[in-house]
Design a protein around this motif. Structure first.
Motif, mmCIF file in Angstrom:
data_model
loop_
_atom_site.group_PDB
_atom_site.id
_atom_site.type_symbol
_atom_site.label_atom_id
_atom_site.label_comp_id
_atom_site.label_asym_id
_atom_site.label_seq_id
_atom_site.Cartn_x
_atom_site.Cartn_y
_atom_site.Cartn_z
ATOM 1 N N GLN A 147 -173.414 -19.447 -10.963
ATOM 2 C CA GLN A 147 -174.677 -20.190 -11.562
ATOM 3 C C GLN A 147 -175.612 -19.670 -10.542
ATOM 4 O OE1 GLN A 147 -174.891 -24.413 -12.450
ATOM 5 N NE2 GLN A 147 -172.695 -24.430 -11.953
ATOM 6 N N LEU A 148 -176.811 -19.267 -11.037
ATOM 7 C CA LEU A 148 -177.920 -18.514 -10.451
ATOM 8 C C LEU A 148 -178.957 -19.318 -10.235
ATOM 9 C CD1 LEU A 148 -177.209 -14.748 -11.975
ATOM 10 C CD2 LEU A 148 -176.112 -15.805 -9.781
ATOM 11 N N ASP A 149 -179.686 -19.459 -9.222
ATOM 12 C CA ASP A 149 -180.907 -20.207 -9.125
ATOM 13 C C ASP A 149 -182.138 -19.527 -9.014
ATOM 14 O OD1 ASP A 149 -180.648 -19.411 -6.601
ATOM 15 O OD2 ASP A 149 -180.852 -21.476 -5.661
ATOM 16 N N ALA A 150 -182.103 -18.318 -8.740
ATOM 17 C CA ALA A 150 -183.440 -17.504 -8.646
ATOM 18 C C ALA A 150 -184.289 -17.452 -9.857
ATOM 19 C CB ALA A 150 -183.085 -16.000 -8.029
ATOM 20 N N LEU A 151 -185.885 -17.226 -9.864
ATOM 21 C CA LEU A 151 -186.566 -17.372 -10.868
ATOM 22 C C LEU A 151 -186.347 -16.331 -11.619
ATOM 23 C CD1 LEU A 151 -189.796 -19.164 -9.114
ATOM 24 C CD2 LEU A 151 -187.997 -20.201 -10.565
ATOM 25 N N GLU A 152 -186.064 -14.875 -10.914
ATOM 26 C CA GLU A 152 -185.913 -13.904 -11.560
ATOM 27 C C GLU A 152 -184.844 -13.069 -10.912
ATOM 28 O OE1 GLU A 152 -189.472 -11.651 -8.899
ATOM 29 O OE2 GLU A 152 -189.925 -12.157 -11.005
ATOM 30 N N GLU A 153 -184.332 -11.916 -11.750
ATOM 31 C CA GLU A 153 -183.419 -11.196 -11.205
ATOM 32 C C GLU A 153 -183.616 -10.453 -9.888
ATOM 33 O OE1 GLU A 153 -181.543 -8.450 -14.040
ATOM 34 O OE2 GLU A 153 -181.235 -9.934 -15.409
ATOM 35 N N SER A 154 -182.847 -10.454 -8.844
ATOM 36 C CA SER A 154 -183.093 -9.821 -7.581
ATOM 37 C C SER A 154 -182.009 -9.214 -7.280
ATOM 38 C CB SER A 154 -183.347 -11.060 -6.821
ATOM 39 O OG SER A 154 -182.329 -12.022 -6.635
ATOM 40 N N SER A 155 -181.950 -8.142 -5.967
ATOM 41 C CA SER A 155 -181.048 -7.787 -5.176
ATOM 42 C C SER A 155 -180.130 -8.766 -4.633
ATOM 43 C CB SER A 155 -181.637 -6.747 -3.986
ATOM 44 O OG SER A 155 -182.418 -7.595 -3.252
ATOM 45 N N ALA A 156 -180.540 -10.021 -4.347
ATOM 46 C CA ALA A 156 -179.679 -10.929 -3.769
ATOM 47 C C ALA A 156 -178.649 -11.415 -5.028
ATOM 48 C CB ALA A 156 -180.530 -12.322 -3.238
ATOM 49 N N GLN A 157 -179.081 -11.587 -6.036
ATOM 50 C CA GLN A 157 -177.923 -11.771 -7.246
ATOM 51 C C GLN A 157 -177.045 -10.810 -7.406
ATOM 52 O OE1 GLN A 157 -180.529 -12.840 -10.735
ATOM 53 N NE2 GLN A 157 -180.930 -14.625 -10.230
ATOM 54 N N ILE A 158 -177.618 -9.617 -7.227
ATOM 55 C CA ILE A 158 -176.501 -8.393 -7.278
ATOM 56 C C ILE A 158 -175.667 -8.445 -6.446
ATOM 57 C CG2 ILE A 158 -176.489 -5.768 -7.345
ATOM 58 C CD1 ILE A 158 -179.252 -5.629 -8.862
ATOM 59 N N ALA A 159 -176.087 -8.617 -5.344
ATOM 60 C CA ALA A 159 -175.088 -8.777 -4.127
ATOM 61 C C ALA A 159 -174.160 -9.953 -4.237
ATOM 62 C CB ALA A 159 -175.961 -8.928 -2.748
ATOM 63 N N PHE A 160 -174.551 -10.959 -4.951
ATOM 64 C CA PHE A 160 -173.831 -12.079 -4.951
ATOM 65 C C PHE A 160 -172.599 -11.618 -6.026
ATOM 66 C CE2 PHE A 160 -173.821 -16.680 -7.504
ATOM 67 C CZ PHE A 160 -172.570 -16.995 -6.730
ATOM 68 N N VAL A 161 -173.112 -11.079 -7.403
ATOM 69 C CA VAL A 161 -172.078 -10.648 -8.049
ATOM 70 C C VAL A 161 -171.179 -9.751 -7.534
ATOM 71 C CG1 VAL A 161 -171.588 -9.260 -10.196
ATOM 72 C CG2 VAL A 161 -173.306 -10.873 -9.939
ATOM 73 N N ASP A 162 -171.681 -8.805 -6.547
ATOM 74 C CA ASP A 162 -170.342 -7.972 -5.799
ATOM 75 C C ASP A 162 -169.600 -8.422 -4.766
ATOM 76 O OD1 ASP A 162 -169.593 -5.626 -5.077
ATOM 77 O OD2 ASP A 162 -171.376 -4.839 -3.988
ATOM 78 N N VAL A 163 -170.240 -9.334 -4.161
ATOM 79 C CA VAL A 163 -169.016 -10.244 -3.242
ATOM 80 C C VAL A 163 -167.926 -11.169 -4.025
ATOM 81 C CG1 VAL A 163 -170.451 -12.319 -3.006
ATOM 82 C CG2 VAL A 163 -169.088 -11.428 -1.154
ATOM 83 N N VAL A 164 -168.447 -11.684 -5.284
ATOM 84 C CA VAL A 164 -167.594 -12.627 -5.988
ATOM 85 C C VAL A 164 -166.453 -11.538 -6.504
ATOM 86 C CG1 VAL A 164 -167.438 -13.913 -8.115
ATOM 87 C CG2 VAL A 164 -169.458 -14.284 -6.558
ATOM 88 N N LEU A 165 -166.864 -10.319 -7.094
ATOM 89 C CA LEU A 165 -165.976 -9.366 -7.775
ATOM 90 C C LEU A 165 -165.117 -8.876 -6.586
ATOM 91 C CD1 LEU A 165 -167.859 -8.107 -10.709
ATOM 92 C CD2 LEU A 165 -166.324 -9.775 -10.628
ATOM 93 N N TRP A 166 -165.472 -8.687 -5.260
ATOM 94 C CA TRP A 166 -164.495 -8.262 -4.504
ATOM 95 C C TRP A 166 -163.522 -9.518 -4.313
ATOM 96 C CZ3 TRP A 166 -163.006 -11.232 -0.243
ATOM 97 C CH2 TRP A 166 -162.129 -10.626 0.589
ATOM 98 N N CYS A 167 -163.794 -10.771 -4.348
ATOM 99 C CA CYS A 167 -163.054 -11.788 -4.257
ATOM 100 C C CYS A 167 -161.865 -12.186 -5.465
ATOM 101 C CB CYS A 167 -163.652 -13.047 -4.069
ATOM 102 S SG CYS A 167 -162.801 -14.577 -3.522
ATOM 103 N N CYS A 168 -162.452 -11.800 -6.652
ATOM 104 C CA CYS A 168 -161.956 -12.328 -7.971
ATOM 105 C C CYS A 168 -161.852 -11.034 -9.142
ATOM 106 C CB CYS A 168 -162.592 -13.329 -8.562
ATOM 107 S SG CYS A 168 -162.712 -14.848 -7.355
ATOM 108 N N ARG A 169 -160.797 -11.168 -9.777
ATOM 109 C CA ARG A 169 -160.867 -10.070 -10.749
ATOM 110 C C ARG A 169 -160.387 -10.862 -12.186
ATOM 111 N NH1 ARG A 169 -155.845 -5.957 -12.127
ATOM 112 N NH2 ARG A 169 -156.566 -4.789 -13.881
ATOM 113 N N PRO A 170 -161.613 -11.323 -12.784
ATOM 114 C CA PRO A 170 -161.461 -12.128 -14.057
ATOM 115 C C PRO A 170 -161.496 -11.404 -15.349
ATOM 116 C CG PRO A 170 -163.982 -11.808 -13.446
ATOM 117 C CD PRO A 170 -163.143 -11.088 -12.426
#
Length: 492
Positions: free
Chosen positions: A405-428
């Protein structure tokens, strides 16, 4: 032509109109509309007295005495009586007692008494009159700051009482047990910041469904024999520790909530849960930093918990949903959850860094059996130390599905970093991005979508693996926003 149409309104409509009037000023204004309304306000069965509505407090008890005398002249049973005041002089205790006895004599169905002397300690607490115990029509009773009737242990006739709440009242163990025994229809019993007791016992109670105890002095034991008990809430903000609890006779689905500081003894809460053979829902808030929590339960299906993931051990083979959050008191985020199987929801608050994700990865690897993860983190968080995670040689944890769940008003580098760190943690096998902002539109060619797609491909060993990009129609966890606010990547 008769212009006094207002006096011809049916009584039930008049009662409905008067029920919106909570202040003496409003009632007086309404009473002068007509002679009929003057008499109707006098016999209106809802009596609300709160000195908050008197600017200086002067004349408040005179108004209470006049109104109750006028009401009792009609010899009717009160539907509701609410009396809130602060006693300043001994003489005022006599006035309160006289007014209350007058109403109780004819009966009342719902009674709320809040009488304090916090600014005048020389004035004793008001003791409720013995006549209260004989009000057989009483269905709901709330008492704050008063002494219980002196003949409490002799004769209680609460044959209709279903709701009882005591707040800052002195009560001992024997009185608690006697009250529950003397109220056969009691469904809800609340004790809030009361003193004088160190155990809560209720035996052979067929109707008791809800018990909550907010204690500021140690409570050693809770023993409830109530087969239909559905909710037990223990609130321990003063850090007295969890009591020993026995709910062995409960045959219904029981939700247990503990908010407070767990005991420093490592097995105390595990032993406590062993007394709940039928517990399916548990909410647990631990305020003491560094608490280690070990939960062993074969019946537990829904767990909501605030605790350091590093200090958490679960042995709950039938757990369907684990909600990890530091805001369990706010239930708005849990209202729209769908039924899930072997799923974990994370709502951490405050600063989340690479160390938190390291703890999450280690927790997932403890053979908890989770197959799906829903994660909500403020994407304003900066994951500047992602390289530290990538230096840790841990493979991503295999999951069937992940929702972010993303709460930013628009796409940002923070969202990309969020996805990056989650996919380090999980392989869905599948991943869904959900925007909590109505102005966000996900597009397949956006930077965020392309980055997510490439990261998912990089996790696969086989080069021919394909991820299909779709707009999801449903969610495993929460109600999806309107069309265009979510995007899914599904492995084919």
């Amino acid at each position: 032509m008769d212009d006094d149409r207002i006096s011809k309104l049916p009584t039930n409509i008049v009662d409905h109109i008067l029920s919106f009037l909570n202040t003496p000023k409003d009632l007086v204004r309404m009473s002068v509309l007509s002679k009929t309304w003057f008499h109707l306000t006098a016999s209106f069965p809802d009596l609300f007295f709160d000195n908050y509505y008197f600017i200086s407090g002067e004349g408040f008890l005179d108004y209470v005495e006049y109104t109750t005398s006028r009401f009792c002249h009609h010899n009717v049973t009160a539907r509701r009586l609410r009396l809130v005041t602060t006693i300043e002089e001994l003489a005022e205790l006599d006035i309160v007692n006289r007014c209350l006895e007058r109403v109780l004599k004819n009966g009342v169905k719902e009674l709320m008494i809040d009488i304090t002397n916090q600014y005048h300690p020389e004035v004793p607490n008001y003791r409720l009159p013995d006549i209260l115990l004989s009000v057989s029509v009483l269905e709901s009773l709330t008492i704050r700051g008063c002494e219980l009737p002196s003949s409490l242990m002799d004769d209680v006739r609460f044959k209709s009482l279903t709701y009882l709440r005591l707040y800052k009242v002195h009560i001992d163990n024997e009185a608690i047990e006697y009250l529950t025994t003397s109220c056969p229809l009691l469904q809800t019993f609340g004790i809030v910041e009361c003193n004088g007791f160190d155990s809560f016992c209720a035996f052979g109670h067929q109707n008791l469904r809800n018990v909550w105890i907010w204690y500021n002095t140690p409570v050693e034991r809770i023993d409830i024999e109530a087969p239909n008990l559905s909710t037990l809430i223990l609130i321990d903000w003063f850090g007295r520790g969890a009591p020993q609890v026995n709910l062995a006779s409960s045959k219904s689905r029981t939700t247990v909530t503990y908010m407070g500081c767990l005991s420093v003894k490592p097995n105390d809460f595990t032993d406590l849960l062993s007394n709940f053979p039928f517990i399916e829902d548990l909410r647990l808030v631990s305020l003491r930093p560094g608490n280690s929590v070990k939960l062993l339960s074969h019946s537990l299906r829904r767990l909501m918990l605030d605790c350091d993931l590093e200090n958490l051990e679960l042995n709950t083979p039938n757990l369907d949903l684990f909600v990890y959050s530091s805001s369990l008191s706010d239930q708005s985020m849990l209202r729209h959850l769908t039924d899930s199987k072997a799923s974990m929801l994370c709502y951490p608050h405050g600063y989340v860094d690479f160390l938190w994700f390291h703890k999450l990865r280690r927790f997932l690897g403890k053979k908890n059996g989770f197959k799906a993860l829903n994660l909500y983190i403020h994407t304003s968080e900066k994951f500047n130390e992602l390289w530290k995670l990538k230096a840790i040689e841990l493979p991503p944890y295999e999951l069937q599905h992940v929702e972010l769940q993303l709460d930013a008003l628009e796409e940002s580098s923070a969202q990309i970093a969020f996805v990056d760190v989650v996919l380090w943690c999980c392989r869905p096998r599948s991943l869904t991005l959900i925007s909590t902002s109505p102005s966000t539109e996900f597009e397949e060619q956006s930077d965020l979508a392309l980055f997510t797609y490439e990261k998912l491909l990089q996790q696969e060993d086989q080069g021919h693996t394909i991820f299909k990009i779709v707009s999801p129609s449903s969610s495993m966890f929460v109600a999806l926003p309107s069309k265009g606010k979510a995007i899914s990547f599904i492995k084919e």
